[in-house]
Design a protein around this motif. Sequence first.
Motif, PDB file in Angstrom:
ATOM      1  N   MET A   1      23.460  72.890  10.993  1.00 34.85           N
ATOM      2  CA  MET A   1      24.784  72.889  11.589  1.00 34.85           C
ATOM      3  C   MET A   1      24.664  72.482  13.059  1.00 34.85           C
ATOM      4  N   THR A   2      25.587  71.693  13.531  1.00 39.72           N
ATOM      5  CA  THR A   2      25.589  71.240  14.913  1.00 39.72           C
ATOM      6  C   THR A   2      26.047  72.363  15.824  1.00 39.72           C
ATOM      7  N   LYS A   3      25.325  72.554  16.899  1.00 45.28           N
ATOM      8  CA  LYS A   3      25.663  73.594  17.873  1.00 45.28           C
ATOM      9  C   LYS A   3      26.785  73.080  18.777  1.00 45.28           C
ATOM     10  N   LEU A   4      27.765  73.928  19.011  1.00 43.22           N
ATOM     11  CA  LEU A   4      28.856  73.558  19.912  1.00 43.22           C
ATOM     12  C   LEU A   4      28.352  73.571  21.345  1.00 43.22           C
ATOM     13  N   ARG A   5      28.723  72.555  22.092  1.00 43.22           N
ATOM     14  CA  ARG A   5      28.324  72.462  23.484  1.00 43.22           C
ATOM     15  C   ARG A   5      29.570  72.541  24.354  1.00 43.22           C
ATOM     16  N   PRO A   6      29.451  73.219  25.482  1.00 42.95           N
ATOM     17  CA  PRO A   6      30.629  73.335  26.348  1.00 42.95           C
ATOM     18  C   PRO A   6      31.092  71.962  26.823  1.00 42.95           C
ATOM     19  N   PRO A   7      32.387  71.762  26.891  1.00 41.07           N
ATOM     20  CA  PRO A   7      32.877  70.507  27.458  1.00 41.07           C
ATOM     21  C   PRO A   7      32.476  70.424  28.928  1.00 41.07           C
ATOM     22  N   LEU A   8      32.359  69.234  29.419  1.00 40.63           N
ATOM     23  CA  LEU A   8      32.030  68.990  30.831  1.00 40.63           C
ATOM     24  C   LEU A   8      30.685  69.604  31.217  1.00 40.63           C
ATOM     25  N   SER A   9      29.725  69.534  30.295  1.00 39.96           N
ATOM     26  CA  SER A   9      28.401  70.096  30.572  1.00 39.96           C
ATOM     27  C   SER A   9      27.322  69.045  30.368  1.00 39.96           C
TER      28      SER A   9
END
Length: 155
Positions: A1-9
């Motif tokens: 599963m793809t890990k969610l990354r914070p936007p603008l990071s």
Amino acid sequence: MTKLRPPLSPAGALATIAGIVGWPAIVAKVHRAESTVRGWSDPDTTQSVTFDHMLQLDTEFVEAGGTYRPFLSAFSGASDVADARRSADAAEIADAAAQAARESGQAMAAGFNLLRSDATDDDFALAEREEAEACEAHSRFLQVIRSIRGRRRRK
């Protein structure tokens, strides 16, 4: 599963670049182990991509057909958010301080009226009411100060 990354990071920017350029090309470009490079894209680690690598990878992304620079965009967007937050904090402080000052002024004016020899019970009631409103406004101002200070500490 793809890990969610914070936007603008940086982690999100690197994942975007990897989606176009590919992990093997990134590894070759920065001369680091794949585990290191993938670690840079993991928001749950303390590893981070260097500034020089950000510049190289933004350029690599554009050369591969990307229409913007993900790291530059992330930095710019995060800076805009921080500026907006400071501006909102400043507006909140200004509003609360103005209200406290206004109420304090009204309370002081009502208090000085009590020094008149013809001060009435209504004048005392008004001064009491104005002072209570000033205390409430100062309490609200104190809450705003503490709230904003707490938000800044958590950053």
